[in-house]
Scaffold this motif. Structure first.
Motif, PDB file in Angstrom:
ATOM      1  N   ARG A 256      42.924  47.866  55.113  1.00 43.68           N
ATOM      2  CA  ARG A 256      43.203  47.324  56.451  1.00 43.68           C
ATOM      3  C   ARG A 256      42.265  47.911  57.494  1.00 43.68           C
ATOM      4  N   GLU A 257      41.957  49.167  57.329  1.00 46.67           N
ATOM      5  CA  GLU A 257      41.075  49.841  58.285  1.00 46.67           C
ATOM      6  C   GLU A 257      39.638  49.350  58.153  1.00 46.67           C
ATOM      7  N   GLY A 258      39.289  48.834  56.972  1.00 52.01           N
ATOM      8  CA  GLY A 258      37.911  48.418  56.740  1.00 52.01           C
ATOM      9  C   GLY A 258      37.002  49.586  56.432  1.00 52.01           C
ATOM     10  N   LYS A 259      37.546  50.600  55.781  1.00 48.29           N
ATOM     11  CA  LYS A 259      36.772  51.810  55.476  1.00 48.29           C
ATOM     12  C   LYS A 259      35.598  51.463  54.567  1.00 48.29           C
ATOM     13  N   ARG A 281      35.891  38.587  54.819  1.00 47.68           N
ATOM     14  CA  ARG A 281      37.004  37.990  55.552  1.00 47.68           C
ATOM     15  C   ARG A 281      38.216  38.919  55.610  1.00 47.68           C
ATOM     16  N   TRP A 282      38.549  39.560  54.492  1.00 50.92           N
ATOM     17  CA  TRP A 282      39.818  40.272  54.419  1.00 50.92           C
ATOM     18  C   TRP A 282      39.706  41.791  54.516  1.00 50.92           C
ATOM     19  N   HIS A 283      38.567  42.361  54.144  1.00 55.45           N
ATOM     20  CA  HIS A 283      38.408  43.805  54.247  1.00 55.45           C
ATOM     21  C   HIS A 283      38.300  44.178  55.729  1.00 55.45           C
ATOM     22  N   GLY A 284      39.248  44.993  56.204  1.00 55.28           N
ATOM     23  CA  GLY A 284      39.273  45.355  57.615  1.00 55.28           C
ATOM     24  C   GLY A 284      40.228  44.532  58.446  1.00 55.28           C
ATOM     25  N   ASP A 285      40.981  43.640  57.796  1.00 53.07           N
ATOM     26  CA  ASP A 285      41.983  42.854  58.518  1.00 53.07           C
ATOM     27  C   ASP A 285      43.248  43.698  58.663  1.00 53.07           C
ATOM     28  N   PRO A 286      43.650  44.038  59.892  1.00 51.32           N
ATOM     29  CA  PRO A 286      44.834  44.896  60.069  1.00 51.32           C
ATOM     30  C   PRO A 286      46.132  44.259  59.588  1.00 51.32           C
ATOM     31  N   GLU A 287      46.112  42.936  59.376  1.00 48.63           N
ATOM     32  CA  GLU A 287      47.314  42.228  58.907  1.00 48.63           C
ATOM     33  C   GLU A 287      47.249  41.927  57.404  1.00 48.63           C
ATOM     34  N   LEU A 288      46.361  42.582  56.712  1.00 52.21           N
ATOM     35  CA  LEU A 288      46.177  42.337  55.282  1.00 52.21           C
ATOM     36  C   LEU A 288      47.492  42.483  54.522  1.00 52.21           C
TER      37      LEU A 288
END
Length: 349
Positions: A256-259, A281-288
């Motif tokens: 979620r953080e997109g580390k 698209r999904w790496h780093g999405d806080p709503e994952l």
């Protein structure tokens, strides 16, 4: 004569010194809410953790010929206060809710109050408590009772360690803003944020306190940097694939953080166009969601990123073991550090 004891008893002695130190620094202001904040900090420091850095500091001392004594235990325990402060700040920056299976310090503080300002108060309070823990680490090390000249040398290393880890953390934050991070850039973050801070510098601090030669301090570096990198690479795998019941942290946080981990860097380099698009698209999405996270984990497996990181871990363990065999240290310290090498690189939490 040296005292014979297990790693568990070493951890207990470290905790005793931490507890005693914290008792001497009770809340200076007679206010129940301030006292509650101190209790939260004390509970975090004493309520868990592996005590890796203090143990390495201790064995850095013993490897340099230092005898078992309470002065080195106190000095080593100071590193745990430093670590606690950095973790509190890290959790705020990462917006993490769990640490060691419990609510993070800033979430705990927010939960003490009600109203729209509670969340902001928790973050501000966490910054203050984290800073307080860092201040206390300096006070504890400075008062450890070791020879002042050796303490001065060790304190220079302690200063370097704190500068390095903060620089590494800043690089880590920058990486999340940049479009893509190379393998070399991800490894630079690992080296400064974790490797030097977790293994190399604690060993050198302990060695310097015992009057270690430059040769031995260099040997600690050759052993500590690759082992520290292996430790963080393992942490990255656990942060994505680990069980929260074992790690004490959500396996969604890093995603979620997109580390920008080595795992992600390798996957992006080897991904198909469709896989790369899905990652972006999904790496780093806080709503994952957990379902989407499972897709990302599958990409990390299918691109060979996980296998590559496991290979990198083993390569660094071999390098560290070789350096340890060649290091001019006592047999007891060499045996203890060999055991810690396996624990750090092959842990499941």
């Amino acid at each position: 004569m040296p005292v014979s004891f297990t790693q568990h008893s070493l951890g207990s002695r470290i905790d005793q010194h931490l507890s005693g130190f914290l008792e001497t620094w009770c809340a200076l202001v007679s206010d129940p809410d301030v006292e509650s904040a101190y209790a939260v900090l004390n509970g975090f420091v004493l309520g868990g953790g592996k005590r890796i850095r203090p143990q390495l500091c201790y064995w850095g001392w013993r490897g340099a010929g230092g005898e078992d004594c309470e002065e080195i235990i106190r000095a080593a325990a100071a590193l745990e206060l430093c670590h606690a402060g950095l973790l509190i700040h890290d959790d705020i920056m990462d917006a993490s809710e769990l640490r060691r299976g419990q609510a993070t310090v800033h979430k705990t503080l927010a939960g003490l109050y009600e109203g729209p300002g509670a969340e902001a108060f928790g973050q501000a309070g966490g910054i203050l408590l984290g800073t307080l823990s860092l201040v206390w680490s300096d006070a504890m090390l400075s008062s450890c009772g070791v020879d002042p000249l050796r303490l001065r040398t060790a304190h220079h290393i302690f200063d370097a360690m704190r500068t390095e880890v903060i620089s590494g953390q800043y690089l880590d934050m920058l990486a999340q803003l940049r479009a893509g991070v190379s393998m070399d850039e991800a490894l630079t973050v690992i080296r400064f944020k974790t490797a030097k801070y977790t293994v190399e510098r604690p060993l050198q601090i302990g060695g310097a306190l015992a009057g270690a030669s430059d040769e031995l301090l260099d040997a600690y570096s050759r052993f500590g940097v690759p082992l520290g990198e292996a430790f963080q690479l393992r942490d990255d795998v656990l942060g994505t694939f680990g069980s929260s019941a074992e790690t004490g942290k959500s396996a969604l946080d890093d995603l979620r953080e997109g580390k920008r981990t080595v795992l992600i860097a390798h996957a992006q380099r080897r991904a198909s166009p469709a896989q790369r698009e899905h990652l972006e698209r999904w790496h780093g999405d806080p709503e994952l969601t957990e379902e989407r996270a499972a897709d990302l984990r599958r990409i990390l497996l299918d691109t060979g990123a996980v296998a590559k990181v496991e290979e990198m871990i083993e390569q660094r363990v071999r390098e560290a073991v070789t350096a340890l065999i060649e290091a001019p240290i006592t047999a007891e310290a060499a045996s203890a550090l060999a055991g810690l090498t396996d624990r750090l690189a092959r842990r499941t939490r």
